[in-house]
Design a protein around this motif. Structure first.
Motif, PDB file in Angstrom:
ATOM      1  N   ALA A  17       0.838  -1.206   0.000  1.00  0.00           N
ATOM      2  CA  ALA A  17       0.000   0.000   0.000  1.00  0.00           C
ATOM      3  C   ALA A  17       0.871   1.254   0.000  1.00  0.00           C
ATOM      4  O   ALA A  17       0.543   2.243  -0.662  1.00  0.00           O
ATOM      5  N   ALA A  18       1.985   1.229   0.726  1.00  0.00           N
ATOM      6  CA  ALA A  18       2.897   2.379   0.754  1.00  0.00           C
ATOM      7  C   ALA A  18       3.507   2.591  -0.621  1.00  0.00           C
ATOM      8  O   ALA A  18       3.700   3.726  -1.062  1.00  0.00           O
ATOM      9  N   TRP A  19       3.821   1.520  -1.286  1.00  0.00           N
ATOM     10  CA  TRP A  19       4.382   1.606  -2.641  1.00  0.00           C
ATOM     11  C   TRP A  19       3.372   2.274  -3.579  1.00  0.00           C
ATOM     12  O   TRP A  19       3.738   2.987  -4.495  1.00  0.00           O
ATOM     13  N   GLU A  20       2.083   2.043  -3.300  1.00  0.00           N
ATOM     14  CA  GLU A  20       1.019   2.597  -4.128  1.00  0.00           C
ATOM     15  C   GLU A  20       0.568   3.973  -3.660  1.00  0.00           C
ATOM     16  O   GLU A  20      -0.400   4.515  -4.190  1.00  0.00           O
ATOM     17  N   GLY A  21       1.232   4.545  -2.653  1.00  0.00           N
ATOM     18  CA  GLY A  21       0.943   5.921  -2.255  1.00  0.00           C
ATOM     19  C   GLY A  21       0.332   6.117  -0.887  1.00  0.00           C
ATOM     20  O   GLY A  21       0.237   7.241  -0.416  1.00  0.00           O
ATOM     21  N   GLU A  22      -0.119   5.066  -0.226  1.00  0.00           N
ATOM     22  CA  GLU A  22      -0.685   5.221   1.111  1.00  0.00           C
ATOM     23  C   GLU A  22       0.443   5.344   2.120  1.00  0.00           C
ATOM     24  O   GLU A  22       1.484   4.704   1.982  1.00  0.00           O
ATOM     25  N   PRO A  23       0.252   6.163   3.149  1.00  0.00           N
ATOM     26  CA  PRO A  23       1.326   6.298   4.145  1.00  0.00           C
ATOM     27  C   PRO A  23       1.501   5.011   4.960  1.00  0.00           C
ATOM     28  O   PRO A  23       0.521   4.377   5.344  1.00  0.00           O
ATOM     29  N   LEU A  24       2.744   4.663   5.181  1.00  0.00           N
ATOM     30  CA  LEU A  24       3.077   3.503   6.006  1.00  0.00           C
ATOM     31  C   LEU A  24       2.915   3.915   7.465  1.00  0.00           C
ATOM     32  O   LEU A  24       3.318   5.018   7.846  1.00  0.00           O
ATOM     33  N   PRO A  25       2.299   3.090   8.293  1.00  0.00           N
ATOM     34  CA  PRO A  25       2.176   3.438   9.714  1.00  0.00           C
ATOM     35  C   PRO A  25       3.545   3.772  10.308  1.00  0.00           C
ATOM     36  O   PRO A  25       4.563   3.213   9.926  1.00  0.00           O
ATOM     37  N   ARG A  26       3.560   4.710  11.250  1.00  0.00           N
ATOM     38  CA  ARG A  26       4.811   5.225  11.810  1.00  0.00           C
ATOM     39  C   ARG A  26       5.738   4.145  12.357  1.00  0.00           C
ATOM     40  O   ARG A  26       6.935   4.171  12.121  1.00  0.00           O
ATOM     41  N   MET A  27       5.168   3.216  13.081  1.00  0.00           N
ATOM     42  CA  MET A  27       5.977   2.132  13.651  1.00  0.00           C
ATOM     43  C   MET A  27       6.647   1.335  12.528  1.00  0.00           C
ATOM     44  O   MET A  27       7.821   0.992  12.618  1.00  0.00           O
ATOM     45  N   MET A  28       5.912   1.070  11.475  1.00  0.00           N
ATOM     46  CA  MET A  28       6.473   0.318  10.351  1.00  0.00           C
ATOM     47  C   MET A  28       7.504   1.152   9.596  1.00  0.00           C
ATOM     48  O   MET A  28       8.489   0.602   9.101  1.00  0.00           O
ATOM     49  N   GLN A  29       7.285   2.461   9.503  1.00  0.00           N
ATOM     50  CA  GLN A  29       8.278   3.336   8.853  1.00  0.00           C
ATOM     51  C   GLN A  29       9.620   3.233   9.573  1.00  0.00           C
ATOM     52  O   GLN A  29      10.665   3.032   8.946  1.00  0.00           O
ATOM     53  N   ARG A  30       9.563   3.383  10.884  1.00  0.00           N
ATOM     54  CA  ARG A  30      10.788   3.345  11.686  1.00  0.00           C
ATOM     55  C   ARG A  30      11.451   1.969  11.593  1.00  0.00           C
ATOM     56  O   ARG A  30      12.666   1.858  11.409  1.00  0.00           O
ATOM     57  N   THR A  31      10.654   0.928  11.689  1.00  0.00           N
ATOM     58  CA  THR A  31      11.186  -0.431  11.626  1.00  0.00           C
ATOM     59  C   THR A  31      11.808  -0.714  10.261  1.00  0.00           C
ATOM     60  O   THR A  31      12.900  -1.292  10.174  1.00  0.00           O
ATOM     61  N   LEU A  32      11.136  -0.286   9.204  1.00  0.00           N
ATOM     62  CA  LEU A  32      11.665  -0.491   7.850  1.00  0.00           C
ATOM     63  C   LEU A  32      12.969   0.280   7.660  1.00  0.00           C
ATOM     64  O   LEU A  32      13.936  -0.243   7.110  1.00  0.00           O
ATOM     65  N   ARG A  33      13.011   1.501   8.134  1.00  0.00           N
ATOM     66  CA  ARG A  33      14.224   2.320   8.012  1.00  0.00           C
ATOM     67  C   ARG A  33      15.409   1.638   8.703  1.00  0.00           C
ATOM     68  O   ARG A  33      16.492   1.506   8.136  1.00  0.00           O
ATOM     69  N   HIS A  34      15.195   1.172   9.925  1.00  0.00           N
ATOM     70  CA  HIS A  34      16.281   0.495  10.668  1.00  0.00           C
ATOM     71  C   HIS A  34      16.678  -0.817  10.001  1.00  0.00           C
ATOM     72  O   HIS A  34      17.860  -1.144   9.927  1.00  0.00           O
ATOM     73  N   ALA A  35      15.687  -1.559   9.525  1.00  0.00           N
ATOM     74  CA  ALA A  35      15.990  -2.837   8.872  1.00  0.00           C
ATOM     75  C   ALA A  35      16.786  -2.614   7.592  1.00  0.00           C
ATOM     76  O   ALA A  35      17.726  -3.357   7.297  1.00  0.00           O
ATOM     77  N   LEU A  36      16.426  -1.580   6.827  1.00  0.00           N
ATOM     78  CA  LEU A  36      17.178  -1.276   5.603  1.00  0.00           C
ATOM     79  C   LEU A  36      18.608  -0.845   5.922  1.00  0.00           C
ATOM     80  O   LEU A  36      19.549  -1.237   5.233  1.00  0.00           O
ATOM     81  N   ARG A  37      18.774  -0.069   6.971  1.00  0.00           N
ATOM     82  CA  ARG A  37      20.129   0.336   7.373  1.00  0.00           C
ATOM     83  C   ARG A  37      20.974  -0.871   7.749  1.00  0.00           C
ATOM     84  O   ARG A  37      22.142  -0.963   7.382  1.00  0.00           O
ATOM     85  N   ARG A  38      20.369  -1.797   8.504  1.00  0.00           N
ATOM     86  CA  ARG A  38      21.103  -3.021   8.869  1.00  0.00           C
ATOM     87  C   ARG A  38      21.461  -3.817   7.623  1.00  0.00           C
ATOM     88  O   ARG A  38      22.572  -4.329   7.498  1.00  0.00           O
ATOM     89  N   LEU A  39      20.529  -3.911   6.694  1.00  0.00           N
ATOM     90  CA  LEU A  39      20.763  -4.653   5.464  1.00  0.00           C
ATOM     91  C   LEU A  39      21.888  -4.018   4.649  1.00  0.00           C
ATOM     92  O   LEU A  39      22.774  -4.705   4.152  1.00  0.00           O
ATOM     93  N   TYR A  40      21.874  -2.691   4.537  1.00  0.00           N
ATOM     94  CA  TYR A  40      22.943  -1.985   3.818  1.00  0.00           C
ATOM     95  C   TYR A  40      24.288  -2.197   4.505  1.00  0.00           C
ATOM     96  O   TYR A  40      25.306  -2.411   3.859  1.00  0.00           O
ATOM     97  N   ALA A  41      24.291  -2.142   5.848  1.00  0.00           N
ATOM     98  CA  ALA A  41      25.538  -2.330   6.592  1.00  0.00           C
ATOM     99  C   ALA A  41      26.083  -3.746   6.388  1.00  0.00           C
ATOM    100  O   ALA A  41      27.284  -3.924   6.205  1.00  0.00           O
ATOM    101  N   GLU A  42      25.196  -4.741   6.404  1.00  0.00           N
ATOM    102  CA  GLU A  42      25.636  -6.122   6.171  1.00  0.00           C
ATOM    103  C   GLU A  42      26.182  -6.284   4.760  1.00  0.00           C
ATOM    104  O   GLU A  42      27.171  -6.976   4.544  1.00  0.00           O
ATOM    105  N   ASP A  43      25.517  -5.628   3.801  1.00  0.00           N
ATOM    106  CA  ASP A  43      25.944  -5.723   2.411  1.00  0.00           C
ATOM    107  C   ASP A  43      27.336  -5.112   2.216  1.00  0.00           C
ATOM    108  O   ASP A  43      28.143  -5.630   1.461  1.00  0.00           O
TER     109      ASP A  43
END
Length: 133
Positions: A90-116
């Motif tokens: 839904a976020a990809w299609e334009g709906e806002p991602l819930p705040r908790m999920m935004q923060r969690t996704l941001r941290h998870a992506l940072r961890r993924l980038y760091a591992e990469d």
């Protein structure tokens, strides 16, 4: 389904037949519950696959790290994987991602980038959790 129990005559003849009937009923109920669970799992599968694909595009990675990222979000947000996947789609299609999920996704992506990149340290705004200052 009919089961036969071979027991000595002195053992509760009538009760054995009743318990065998109950076991058959319990088996049917357990199988129905399992079928229901599998149907629910299959119903959520397409949206989970779509969200995995989106994560794979967002953070160039393979399927396993993308799915692990969604599973991490599921655990941290205390919600089901299909719900997390639906929110990402839904976020990809334009709906806002819930705040908790935004923060969690941001941290998870940072961890993924760091591992990469092969980094051993956590991002600056995230505690390391490894006992380092």
């Amino acid at each position: 389904m009919h089961r036969t129990a071979m027991l000595p005559r002195s053992w509760w003849d009538l009760r054995v037949e009743a318990s065998v009937e109950d076991l058959a009923g319990q088996d049917v109920a357990a199988l129905r519950a399992e079928i229901d669970q599998l149907r629910r799992a299959l119903a959520g599968r397409p949206v989970i696959d779509q969200a995995c694909g989106m994560v794979m595009v967002l953070a160039p990675c393979r399927r396993e790290p993308a799915r692990n990222l969604l599973v991490d979000m599921e655990r941290q947000c205390n919600t089901g994987l299909p719900d997390v996947a639906a929110a990402v789609v839904a976020a990809w299609e334009g709906e806002p991602l819930p705040r908790m999920m935004q923060r969690t996704l941001r941290h998870a992506l940072r961890r993924l980038y760091a591992e990469d990149r092969g980094c051993d340290s956590a991002p600056a705004d995230e505690p390391s959790g490894r006992g380092r200052p």
